[in-house]
Design an enzyme around this catalytic site. Structure first.
Site, PDB file in Angstrom:
ATOM      1  CG  ASP A  24      -2.134   1.027   1.065  1.00  0.00           C
ATOM      2  OD1 ASP A  24      -2.298   1.439  -0.173  1.00  0.00           O
ATOM      3  OD2 ASP A  24      -2.861   1.319   2.117  1.00  0.00           O
ATOM      4  CG  ASN A  72      -7.325  -2.154  -6.600  1.00  0.00           C
ATOM      5  OD1 ASN A  72      -6.251  -2.867  -6.612  1.00  0.00           O
ATOM      6  ND2 ASN A  72      -7.800  -1.351  -5.968  1.00  0.00           N
TER       7      ASN A  72
HETATM    8  C1  FPP Z   1      -1.180   0.202  -4.015  1.00  0.00           C
HETATM    9  O1  FPP Z   1      -1.080   1.522  -3.646  1.00  0.00           O
HETATM   10  C2  FPP Z   1      -0.526  -0.375  -5.319  1.00  0.00           C
HETATM   11  C3  FPP Z   1      -1.527  -0.968  -5.849  1.00  0.00           C
HETATM   12  C4  FPP Z   1      -2.877  -1.218  -5.724  1.00  0.00           C
HETATM   13  C5  FPP Z   1      -0.860  -1.356  -7.053  1.00  0.00           C
HETATM   14  C6  FPP Z   1       0.179  -2.366  -7.270  1.00  0.00           C
HETATM   15  C7  FPP Z   1       0.571  -2.796  -8.291  1.00  0.00           C
HETATM   16  C8  FPP Z   1       1.844  -2.722  -8.979  1.00  0.00           C
HETATM   17  C9  FPP Z   1       2.931  -2.094  -8.300  1.00  0.00           C
HETATM   18  C10 FPP Z   1       2.161  -3.198 -10.507  1.00  0.00           C
HETATM   19  C11 FPP Z   1       1.673  -4.520 -10.919  1.00  0.00           C
HETATM   20  C12 FPP Z   1       2.115  -5.776 -10.225  1.00  0.00           C
HETATM   21  C13 FPP Z   1       3.232  -6.263 -10.372  1.00  0.00           C
HETATM   22  C14 FPP Z   1       3.049  -7.676  -9.736  1.00  0.00           C
HETATM   23  C15 FPP Z   1       4.279  -6.243 -11.293  1.00  0.00           C
HETATM   24  P1  FPP Z   1      -2.135   2.622  -3.805  1.00  0.00           P
HETATM   25  O2  FPP Z   1      -2.219   3.023  -5.011  1.00  0.00           O
HETATM   26  O3  FPP Z   1      -3.246   1.900  -3.135  1.00  0.00           O
HETATM   27  O4  FPP Z   1      -1.653   3.555  -2.714  1.00  0.00           O
HETATM   28  P2  FPP Z   1      -2.370   4.918  -2.138  1.00  0.00           P
HETATM   29  O5  FPP Z   1      -3.212   3.883  -0.928  1.00  0.00           O
HETATM   30  O6  FPP Z   1      -1.260   5.671  -1.434  1.00  0.00           O
HETATM   31  O7  FPP Z   1      -3.192   5.563  -3.070  1.00  0.00           O
END
Ligand code: FPP
Length: 253
Positions: A24, A72
């Site tokens: 996160d 998401n």
């Molecule tokens: C959480 O941060 C992140 C995600 C929901 C996306 C994670 C995906 C990747 C890093 C890319 C693809 C995956 C792989 C395995 C290569 P957030 O956007 O929820 O952060 P926030 O809570 O600060 O908004």
């Protein structure tokens, strides 16, 4: 085999063999720098690489990463497209290395609903690493704990309706084998970065007896040092699985 049989012994735990991570804070990482949210995601992939590299050296055998939830899809289309692009890029650039290093990749979650090119690439990653057994990397993608339980319940209902099993045959072990995590040990340690303290529909069944840590670091800044800190915190915990530790049983008779 029940879930408890697959878990580590009661009492002071050793290294967590299965670590699951809610990655996160990518969006906040970018916003704090005055950048669009999705700029945080490629930085999140850099953190994934660091952790996948370091985890086996820290004694971990199974690593499960929550990359994209069934919820998401509600994010802006551009951000969803960016996460899809990054998953494809990661597999395209890292798959050969994962194959060489004995990593078995498994994608958890619903395949239907994934764009065809993403579905194809996750199948390729699983197929090409199918015979590996040094380290196990699960990526939860289009995954939701409730959806997974519903899908398992449907699979069980089909077997009952077909007369292959009776309702009394449905045990914990029978049910959990039909989850998308079927055959994996349950996570010993769940880490959620960014300081938020929620499960957010991740491994709802499987984390029943997991230990949780919530490091105050955004995912793009997560390093092997934070992983080691999580493991050290885990080692201070006393796991009881609803029972008592042996010393207490002796002390109280
Ligand atoms: C959480 O941060 C992140 C995600 C929901 C996306 C994670 C995906 C990747 C890093 C890319 C693809 C995956 C792989 C395995 C290569 P957030 O956007 O929820 O952060 P926030 O809570 O600060 O908004």
């Amino acid at each position: 085999m029940t879930i408890a049989d697959k878990e580590q012994p009661k009492g002071a735990p050793d290294v967590p063999l299965h670590v699951a991570i809610v990655m996160d804070g990518n969006g906040r990482w970018a916003k704090r720098r005055g950048l669009p949210r999705q700029v945080g995601h490629p930085k999140g992939v850099d953190a994934i690489r660091r952790v996948v590299e370091a985890a086996p050296d820290q004694g971990i055998r199974w690593l499960t990463l929550y990359a994209f939830s069934t919820e998401n899809w509600r994010r802006p289309a551009g951000e969803v497209a960016e996460v899809m692009r990054l998953l494809k890029l990661y597999v395209n650039s890292d798959l050969d290395k994962l194959v060489r290093e004995g990593v078995k990749v498994r994608i958890l979650g619903r395949r239907e609903g994934l764009p065809p090119d993403v579905a194809e690439i996750v199948e390729r990653a699983e197929r090409q690493t199918a015979h590996n057994d040094k380290f196990f990397l699960q990526v939860a993608f289009n995954y939701g704990g409730r959806a997974d339980i519903v899908d398992a319940a449907r699979a069980v209902a089909v077997e009952v309706a077909a007369g292959r099993i009776a309702p009394e045959d449905i045990t914990d072990a029978f049910f959990e084998d039909r989850l998308s995590t079927g055959g994996l040990p349950s996570p010993d340690l769940v880490i959620r970065t960014s300081g938020e303290q929620r499960l957010s529909n991740f491994l709802l069944w499987e984390s029943a007896y997991s230990e949780f840590v919530f490091p105050d670091v955004l995912w793009p800044d997560f390093t092997p040092h934070h992983l080691a800190e999580g493991i050290a915190e885990f080692q201070k915990r006393e796991r009881r699985y609803g029972g008592a530790v042996a010393d207490d049983v002796l002390a109280t008779g």
